[in-house]
Design a protein around this motif. Sequence first.
Motif, PDB file in Angstrom:
ATOM      1  N   HIS A 135      32.353 102.296  28.204  1.00 34.63           N
ATOM      2  CA  HIS A 135      33.513 101.407  28.226  1.00 34.63           C
ATOM      3  C   HIS A 135      34.606 101.989  29.113  1.00 34.63           C
ATOM      4  O   HIS A 135      35.119 103.073  28.870  1.00 34.63           O
ATOM      5  N   ARG A 311      30.970  90.448  30.748  1.00 33.27           N
ATOM      6  CA  ARG A 311      30.850  90.417  29.287  1.00 33.27           C
ATOM      7  C   ARG A 311      30.894  91.840  28.720  1.00 33.27           C
ATOM      8  O   ARG A 311      30.469  92.796  29.356  1.00 33.27           O
ATOM      9  N   ASP A 312      31.417  91.939  27.513  1.00 32.12           N
ATOM     10  CA  ASP A 312      31.454  93.227  26.817  1.00 32.12           C
ATOM     11  C   ASP A 312      30.061  93.480  26.227  1.00 32.12           C
ATOM     12  O   ASP A 312      29.613  92.723  25.364  1.00 32.12           O
ATOM     13  N   ILE A 315      29.906  93.712  22.297  1.00 27.78           N
ATOM     14  CA  ILE A 315      30.006  92.424  21.619  1.00 27.78           C
ATOM     15  C   ILE A 315      28.724  91.623  21.831  1.00 27.78           C
ATOM     16  O   ILE A 315      28.229  90.950  20.912  1.00 27.78           O
ATOM     17  N   ASP A 340      41.250  88.248  12.513  1.00 31.57           N
ATOM     18  CA  ASP A 340      42.285  88.212  13.561  1.00 31.57           C
ATOM     19  C   ASP A 340      43.616  87.767  12.962  1.00 31.57           C
ATOM     20  O   ASP A 340      44.665  88.384  13.197  1.00 31.57           O
ATOM     21  N   ALA A 352      43.697  97.262  21.903  1.00 27.49           N
ATOM     22  CA  ALA A 352      42.680  96.335  22.410  1.00 27.49           C
ATOM     23  C   ALA A 352      41.280  96.857  22.106  1.00 27.49           C
ATOM     24  O   ALA A 352      40.378  96.085  21.754  1.00 27.49           O
ATOM     25  N   ASP A 353      41.081  98.188  22.196  1.00 25.20           N
ATOM     26  CA  ASP A 353      39.754  98.742  21.915  1.00 25.20           C
ATOM     27  C   ASP A 353      39.435  98.662  20.431  1.00 25.20           C
ATOM     28  O   ASP A 353      38.303  98.367  20.046  1.00 25.20           O
ATOM     29  N   LYS A 355      40.471  96.391  18.450  1.00 24.26           N
ATOM     30  CA  LYS A 355      40.195  94.981  18.179  1.00 24.26           C
ATOM     31  C   LYS A 355      38.751  94.643  18.500  1.00 24.26           C
ATOM     32  O   LYS A 355      38.074  93.958  17.726  1.00 24.26           O
ATOM     33  N   ARG A 356      38.251  95.124  19.641  1.00 26.39           N
ATOM     34  CA  ARG A 356      36.863  94.823  20.006  1.00 26.39           C
ATOM     35  C   ARG A 356      35.884  95.475  19.020  1.00 26.39           C
ATOM     36  O   ARG A 356      34.844  94.905  18.704  1.00 26.39           O
ATOM     37  N   HIS A 359      35.848  93.286  15.951  1.00 23.23           N
ATOM     38  CA  HIS A 359      35.059  92.079  16.223  1.00 23.23           C
ATOM     39  C   HIS A 359      33.565  92.373  16.121  1.00 23.23           C
ATOM     40  O   HIS A 359      32.806  91.603  15.519  1.00 23.23           O
ATOM     41  N   ALA A 360      33.132  93.491  16.716  1.00 21.55           N
ATOM     42  CA  ALA A 360      31.710  93.845  16.653  1.00 21.55           C
ATOM     43  C   ALA A 360      31.283  94.092  15.212  1.00 21.55           C
ATOM     44  O   ALA A 360      30.203  93.660  14.780  1.00 21.55           O
TER      45      ALA A 360
END
Length: 500
Positions: A135, A311-312, A315, A340, A352-353, A355-356, A359-360
Motif C-alpha cells: 500500500h 482498485r484497492d 478491499i 461509517d 484514511a488507512d 478506514k480502509r 471496511h475490509a
Amino acid sequence: METVKGRLDHGPALAVIDIGSNSVRLVIYEGLTRSPTPIFNEKVLAGLGRQVQTTGLLAQDAIDTALNALVRFKALCDIQHVVRIYAIATAACRDARNGRAFISAAETILATRIEILSGKREAQLTAYGVVSGIHNPDGIVGDLGGGSLELVDVRGSRVRHGLTLPLGGLALQDLTGRSIKKAEKLVQKAFSNLDILEEGEGRTLYAVGGTWRALARLHMWQTGYPFHVMHNYRISARETLEFSRLVHRVDTETLSKIEVVNAARRPLLAYAALVLENLVRGIKPKEVIISAMGVREGLLYSLLGEKERERDPLIAAAADLNVLRSRAPKHGEELVAWTDRFIASSGLKESADEKRLRHAACLLADIGWRAHPDYRGEQAMNIIAHGPFVAIDHPSRTYMALSVFLRHTGLNEEELPSRLRELATPYILDRARVLGAAMRVAYILTAGQDGVLPKVPLKVERGKLVLKLTGDYRKLATDRVSGRVRQLARLIGREAVVEV
C-alpha cells in the motif's frame, strides 16, 4: 469445464511461467484481477544460471531439468483448462549463448511465446509487483535472482528508472569460484557511485526474490517472531545489517533454525546476505520490507486496465471472500456503511488507512459462520491473519483478525491468541474492541441477513449512543440487544439509549 461453486467467475484461469536463473516456476491464477488468487503454485530449482558467467552457457543438466519441468507444467495447465499462458525468462536465458536455443525448445513444449526480459523490463515488472502488493510504496525495490539484481525507484504507483547488475547468488558463485571474499569485492565495486542508492536514503528497501525471502524466514524463526506470513515482514535497517553480516561470515549450516530454509537454497544464503548488507549500507533506508510480490505479479498488474489498477487490492480480496463465504454478501457491504455512520458520529479519529482496514474487516465479518459456534471466531481469525491478502502490514492484519474474533467471542480478551497479542499495540486492541462490539450489535439485529442495517441506525446524538428501532424492528428490542449497545457505549465513553 464444470462450474466450480467454490471459485469466483473472474474469467478463465491463466498461468504465468517464470523461467529464472535459479528456479522455474508455474503459478496458475483464478483470473486476471486486481488481487489475483493463485490456485496452483509449483517450482523446480533447475539452476539455469549456475555457470553462465564463466562459460557463457546454460549447463546441459540444468536445461534437461528445466525442460522436464516445463513438460509437467504444460500438462498441469491443460488439466486446469488454462486458456492463456504468459511465459517469461530472465537473466540466465538473456545472457547465455545457448539461451535462445533453450527458449525455442521451451516454446515448443509450452506452445506459447516466451518473453526474454531485458534488464530494464525485468526491473519494471518487479516494481509493478511491489506496487500491486504494497500500500503506497515509497523506496527502492531490489529483486535478487540467481543471475542478477534489479534496482528500481518506486513512489506510490509511479515507477521510475531502474537498472540491473550481475549480482545474483548463482552469478556471484560462478564469477568468484565460490569465494565469499572475492564476491564481497565485486559487490562493493558494483555499488560504488550508484545514484539510485543515494535516492533511497531514509526511505524503504523492498526486498524481492526467493533467497532474500529465505533469509527473512531464517530471521523470523531465530527472533521468535509470532507471525509466519512473509509478505510485508519488516526489519529495521540496523537489524538487517547485523543479521546479514552474521549470515555471510559464518558457516550457514551452523546457524540456528537453518532447517527452515530449503537445503537447495542454503548455499546461496551467504551471497544474498552479502548483497543485502552492502545494499543497506549504500542506501541507508529506514527499514527493509519483504515483498512476496515480484515479477510475476507485476506482469499481471501490467495487463490490467487503468480503472482496475486503481482498485484497492485489500478491499477487492475481502469482497471476493465475502461473496464466497458469507451468509449474505450484501450484509457485509451494508455493515461498511452502517459503521461509517457510527464512526463519523462517535468523535473517534480515523485515518484514511484505518478506514480502509475497517471496511475490509466488515466484509470479512461473517466468513466463519459455517464453523462450530465455539470455533467461529478462531477460524475467521486464522483465515484473516494468514490469508493471501496484500497491501496490508502485519499489525493491520492483527487489527482485522482481532475485530472479527472479538465479534464472535464477546470481547473476552482472555481468549486472545498469544501470537496476535504480541503484535497488537494498546491502540490496535482498543480499535479492535470497538469494531468488534459494533459488529456484535449489528449481527444480533440482522442474523447476518441484508436489508436490516440501513433501517436501524446506530449513531452518537447529543452525547449519547443511540440505536433506533422503528416499525416492525421494534420487535428486535431485548435486554440482550440493550446489553450489547451498552457494551459498545462504554468503550467510547458514552451513555447508551435504545429508542423504540
